[in-house]
Design a protein around this motif. Structure first.
Motif, PDB file in Angstrom:
ATOM      1  N   ASP A 313       0.963  -1.131   0.029  1.00  0.00           N
ATOM      2  CA  ASP A 313      -0.190  -0.247   0.314  1.00  0.00           C
ATOM      3  C   ASP A 313       1.049   1.475  -0.087  1.00  0.00           C
ATOM      4  N   ALA A 314       2.240   1.249   0.891  1.00  0.00           N
ATOM      5  CA  ALA A 314       3.267   2.184   0.756  1.00  0.00           C
ATOM      6  C   ALA A 314       3.194   2.894  -0.705  1.00  0.00           C
ATOM      7  N   TYR A 315       3.715   1.922  -1.101  1.00  0.00           N
ATOM      8  CA  TYR A 315       4.126   1.908  -3.093  1.00  0.00           C
ATOM      9  C   TYR A 315       2.898   1.918  -3.428  1.00  0.00           C
ATOM     10  N   LEU A 316       1.682   1.496  -3.775  1.00  0.00           N
ATOM     11  CA  LEU A 316       0.662   2.569  -4.686  1.00  0.00           C
ATOM     12  C   LEU A 316       0.220   4.005  -4.057  1.00  0.00           C
ATOM     13  N   CYS A 317       0.199   4.304  -3.096  1.00  0.00           N
ATOM     14  CA  CYS A 317       0.306   5.888  -2.363  1.00  0.00           C
ATOM     15  C   CYS A 317       1.104   5.942  -2.897  1.00  0.00           C
ATOM     16  N   LEU A 318       2.724   6.042  -3.300  1.00  0.00           N
ATOM     17  CA  LEU A 318       3.942   6.870  -4.136  1.00  0.00           C
ATOM     18  C   LEU A 318       3.979   6.884  -5.336  1.00  0.00           C
ATOM     19  N   LEU A 321       0.673   9.295  -6.077  1.00  0.00           N
ATOM     20  CA  LEU A 321       0.747  10.658  -5.078  1.00  0.00           C
ATOM     21  C   LEU A 321       1.991  11.026  -6.630  1.00  0.00           C
ATOM     22  N   THR A 322       2.748  10.484  -6.864  1.00  0.00           N
ATOM     23  CA  THR A 322       3.397  10.662  -8.064  1.00  0.00           C
ATOM     24  C   THR A 322       3.366  10.866  -9.382  1.00  0.00           C
ATOM     25  N   ALA A 323       2.651   9.942 -10.092  1.00  0.00           N
ATOM     26  CA  ALA A 323       1.518  10.067 -10.772  1.00  0.00           C
ATOM     27  C   ALA A 323       0.430  11.581 -11.607  1.00  0.00           C
ATOM     28  N   GLY A 324      -0.231  12.407  -9.815  1.00  0.00           N
ATOM     29  CA  GLY A 324      -0.856  13.924  -9.606  1.00  0.00           C
ATOM     30  C   GLY A 324      -0.240  14.223 -10.178  1.00  0.00           C
ATOM     31  N   ILE A 325       1.310  14.383  -9.162  1.00  0.00           N
ATOM     32  CA  ILE A 325       2.686  15.514  -9.611  1.00  0.00           C
ATOM     33  C   ILE A 325       2.406  16.138 -11.524  1.00  0.00           C
ATOM     34  N   PHE A 342      -2.852   6.492   1.897  1.00  0.00           N
ATOM     35  CA  PHE A 342      -2.073   6.474   3.065  1.00  0.00           C
ATOM     36  C   PHE A 342      -2.732   5.997   3.689  1.00  0.00           C
ATOM     37  N   VAL A 343      -3.816   6.661   4.463  1.00  0.00           N
ATOM     38  CA  VAL A 343      -4.396   6.551   5.601  1.00  0.00           C
ATOM     39  C   VAL A 343      -4.063   4.514   5.723  1.00  0.00           C
ATOM     40  N   VAL A 344      -4.225   3.783   5.004  1.00  0.00           N
ATOM     41  CA  VAL A 344      -4.530   2.355   4.588  1.00  0.00           C
ATOM     42  C   VAL A 344      -3.689   1.856   5.209  1.00  0.00           C
TER      43      VAL A 344
END
Length: 565
Positions: A313-318, A321-325, A342-344
């Motif tokens: 889940d941490a990898y998916l969060c990063l 977030l990178t795609a959004g930036i 990130f919450v998960v």
């Protein structure tokens, strides 16, 4: 009518007028004519051109101006079976995919648009590095009354390549495609190496690129009249400089424009799916934490299994977030998905990870705050160390991304092994097992199974079936352990020696036959299955001690640790 009258006065037919007009434009283009400069000098990004494309002329009429700005996807192929040039031996592929990025702006010459763009050829080279791509910057004119596109690229002259790359990087469609290809197919290091070893360095010295294409409108039932689709079809040639000869054989190009609005909608729908899946995972984690809310229940859960899912889940969060930036217009959608991930992992999974860690070390809870803080720092340092180390490993082994994904989706295996070793009774709730298996499969099945995914990853049904079978097998084993025992599938000869709570005892020895849990007497003359005797020689009713061990794995009388039942 005025044009026809004017042509009649000159004594020229309409065909002759076309020929003279095209020749005059073609001869004037190589010279830096000021008349071909755009009317508006203000720089425009790709996103502005796509989302707010101008209508230069009324759409009605036979010779209405078409705004050809946008992204075109298609393929290329040599007119011969293979490249016949001996200058570039790496051009051994006969066909491949291509992406064309164009920006067209009107000029002071009526009927002529100035065009800048980039052509990206995939699967071009066939060499030992197998990097296989080329990028060519182009400029030219689009004569919209005749739907003619003429582009040239004299790679030998100095050009502002940095500006071209900046324009290309402001294209959200191409940017997300590059981002997904970096994650699933190639790395930045490969692209840097490709620039150093590719034949483009030789093409810069010896090649001129000329493209002559015809633009036509494509009828599509998907646009509902809101978006025009255009098709580009033409020939690309590369006459050499001086007596060098052709750089490569003529190749045929055809590509169709991409509806960016549909592309945006796909990306937003994907982020909605990820958000919904993350919400379901939060509910499943809460259900599982309620199922094992005691110290004994938490100790049955594998800390490696929960930590494995937290790292995923941490990898998916990063990633989100990178795609959004990278794509500012999609930042809110991808940031929402990243926030839920990130919450998960940071709130629920890390909290459950800490509860499991404390349950497996009950003796450390009374040794003071310093010992607790030292143990906690060691736990978090290992977690984030594995998180960062995994990023480096995936970067180095990016060519083996699918086997790495299979390894990442083996997170149930530590729990299966823990159940066999400890002989744990029902450590996981069935809803948690089934729900987590289904929700974890949502993202990889979309990326590798959806034929029209926005990440431009080629789908693979065989790999999706393999992943589903692998995850389903793990879930089935866990459910069998839940309903039929943790060691139901292990042969008796391979099982370790297990303590028997219903063992025989000496009837002559005087014993306290009261169960200290329910405070009632125990009839030792009944069947041995009605009561249990601990290694410390204390007697309890079978039901009483089993319920007690679901809470604590220690003797109710002397507080000695108890082996699994």
């Amino acid at each position: 009518m005025k044009k026809r009258q004017h042509l009649g006065v000159l004594g020229l037919g309409f065909v002759e007028f076309q020929i003279i007009f095209c020749l005059s434009i073609w001869l004037a283009f190589p010279q830096q004519a000021t008349g071909l400069r755009p009317i508006r000098e203000k720089a425009r990004t790709w996103s502005d051109e796509w989302l707010f494309g101008r209508k230069q002329v009324s759409e009605g009429g036979r010779f209405s101006a078409w705004n050809i700005t946008g992204t075109y996807r298609g393929n290329w192929k040599f007119l011969d079976s293979l490249n016949s040039s001996s200058k570039f031996q790496d051009f051994q592929k006969s066909n491949g995919n291509s992406v064309v990025e164009l920006v067209a702006v009107p000029t002071k010459i009526t009927g002529v648009h100035y065009v800048q763009g980039v052509v990206l050829f995939h699967d071009v080279f066939d060499n030992e590095q197998n990097l296989g791509g080329a990028q060519i910057s182009l400029e030219g004119v689009y004569i919209w009354p005749f739907r003619q596109l003429r582009l040239v690229a004299n790679s030998g002259k100095e050009s502002d390549s940095g500006q071209d790359e900046n324009n290309l990087l402001s294209n959200p469609y191409h940017l997300l495609g590059i981002f997904s290809s970096q994650v699933f197919q190639e790395s930045t290091r490969d692209r840097i190496l490709q620039r150093k070893i590719s034949a483009r360095n030789e093409m810069d010295k010896h090649c001129n690129i000329e493209i002559a294409a015809q633009i036509s409108r494509v009828a599509s039932s998907d646009n509902n009249g809101d978006k025009s689709y255009y098709h580009m079809e033409g020939l690309m040639e590369s006459p050499g400089v001086g007596d060098d000869g052709d750089c490569f054989s003529p190749l045929f190009l055809n590509a169709t424009s991409v509806n960016v609005e549909v592309y945006y909608n796909k990306a937003v729908n994907y982020t909605l799916m990820v958000t919904f899946v993350s919400f379901l995972q939060v509910l499943l984690l809460i259900r599982q934490m309620e199922h094992g809310n005691t110290q004994s229940g938490a100790a049955k859960v594998s800390i490696v299994m929960i930590g494995h899912q937290a790292i995923m889940d941490a990898y998916l969060c990063l990633l989100h977030l990178t795609a959004g930036i990278l794509v500012e217009s999609l930042f809110n959608a991808f940031a929402t998905a990243a926030f839920f991930k990130f919450v998960v992992f940071s709130i629920f999974e890390m909290r459950y990870l800490l509860a499991i860690w404390k349950a497996t070390r009950p003796s450390n809870s009374g040794e003071g705050w310093e010992t607790m803080r030292r143990e906690l720092s060691f736990l978090y340092s290992r977690f984030y160390g594995i998180l960062l180390g995994g990023i480096l490993i995936m970067y180095e082994l990016h060519n083996y991304m699918r086997p790495i994904l299979l390894l990442m989706y083996s997170f149930w295996i530590p729990q299966i092994v823990t159940n066999v070793i400890r002989d744990s009774r029902k450590p996981l709730h069935p809803y948690y097992i089934v729900g987590m298996t289904a929700t974890r499969l949502a993202i990889p099945l979309y990326v590798f199974g959806c034929p029209h995914n926005f990440m431009r990853v080629v789908p693979s049904k065989a790999w999706c079936v393999c992943l589903c079978a692998f995850m389903g097998l793990q879930a089935v084993i866990l459910l069998l352990q839940h309903y039929f025992g943790s060691r139901c599938f292990v042969p008796r000869q391979m099982l370790p020696e297990k303590y028997n709570y219903h063992r025989r005892f000496n009837q002559d020895v005087s014993r306290n036959t009261d169960c200290v849990i329910c405070m009632t007497a125990i009839n030792l003359r009944q069947r041995t299955s009605d009561f249990m005797v601990t290694p410390c020689e204390h007697f309890f009713h079978t039901g009483c001690l089993q319920r007690w061990m679901d809470i604590k794995m220690e003797c109710p009388t002397c507080r000695r640790s108890l082996p699994p039942a």
